[in-house]
Scaffold this motif. Sequence first.
Motif, PDB file in Angstrom:
ATOM      1  N   SER A 143      -2.788   3.257   1.037  1.00  0.00           N
ATOM      2  CA  SER A 143      -1.423   2.811   1.274  1.00  0.00           C
ATOM      3  C   SER A 143      -0.500   3.235   0.139  1.00  0.00           C
ATOM      4  CB  SER A 143      -1.388   1.282   1.425  1.00  0.00           C
ATOM      5  OG  SER A 143      -2.141   0.871   2.529  1.00  0.00           O
ATOM      6  N   CYS A 205       4.374   3.834  10.909  1.00  0.00           N
ATOM      7  CA  CYS A 205       3.803   2.778  10.066  1.00  0.00           C
ATOM      8  C   CYS A 205       3.840   1.445  10.777  1.00  0.00           C
ATOM      9  CB  CYS A 205       4.579   2.696   8.755  1.00  0.00           C
ATOM     10  SG  CYS A 205       4.142   1.261   7.794  1.00  0.00           S
ATOM     11  N   ASP A 213      -3.873   0.208   7.061  1.00  0.00           N
ATOM     12  CA  ASP A 213      -3.093   0.977   6.106  1.00  0.00           C
ATOM     13  C   ASP A 213      -1.655   0.505   6.128  1.00  0.00           C
ATOM     14  OD1 ASP A 213      -5.129   2.564   5.296  1.00  0.00           O
ATOM     15  OD2 ASP A 213      -4.748   4.126   6.758  1.00  0.00           O
ATOM     16  N   LEU A 214      -1.012   0.546   4.967  1.00  0.00           N
ATOM     17  CA  LEU A 214       0.402   0.225   4.917  1.00  0.00           C
ATOM     18  C   LEU A 214       1.192   1.314   5.605  1.00  0.00           C
ATOM     19  CD1 LEU A 214       2.557  -1.678   3.795  1.00  0.00           C
ATOM     20  CD2 LEU A 214       2.663  -0.262   1.759  1.00  0.00           C
TER      21      LEU A 214
END
Length: 218
Positions: A143, A205, A213-214
């Motif tokens: 991230s 995202c 994951d960011l």
Amino acid sequence: MQEKDPYIVLGLKNDATQEQVENAYRTLRRKYEELRFSEGEEGAQASRALGELDRAYADCLDDLRKRVYVAGGASQYGAAEELIRQGKLDEAQQKLDSAETRDAEWHYLQAIVYYKRNWHVESKKQLEIALTLDPNNEKYKRSYAKLNNMLNNAGAGNAGQSQNANPYGQQQQRGGYARPQQTDAGADTAATCCNTCSTLICCDCCCEMMGGDLIPCC
């Protein structure tokens, strides 16, 4: 090829405790670190095993955290995570603000809240704290690398824009609190990074933010 069960990699059962996971990881890491200096295939296998071991350790820790959320019912972290998924950022922030312990996962969730508010520099700072507290966490490392790359690309594309630009058009609030004080010279530039490229990144995202994951789709 399907990855091995992380608990099997550590030589443990799926109901292992965090202490057992950490002890197994340390023991195996010492073993492979010694073997990786061996000649030929033995050394090569030990080097590959080290990478597999680090991934397994990170996955086991993530699984242990999820177990805590389930065992505790609507825990603060679990509740905050669900509120983030629903887009209720003020309520998620209140859950985080009321947490007694601010560990690596707390800072990771705080980074997600900041990211979804387009406070990318503050999000990066929270990820840095999470990595300081848990430097082996692959989720945090991925991230951070992707967010840092996005900020670098966006900063280069917006060098001529006003540093006072605000993507919301007004002062942003988080759960009754003003936006955190910015100290980085490039912070306000980063706040304007929703150009065509970074907007696509933001959209991707948000689709998978809570999946591990960011910024998983950069």
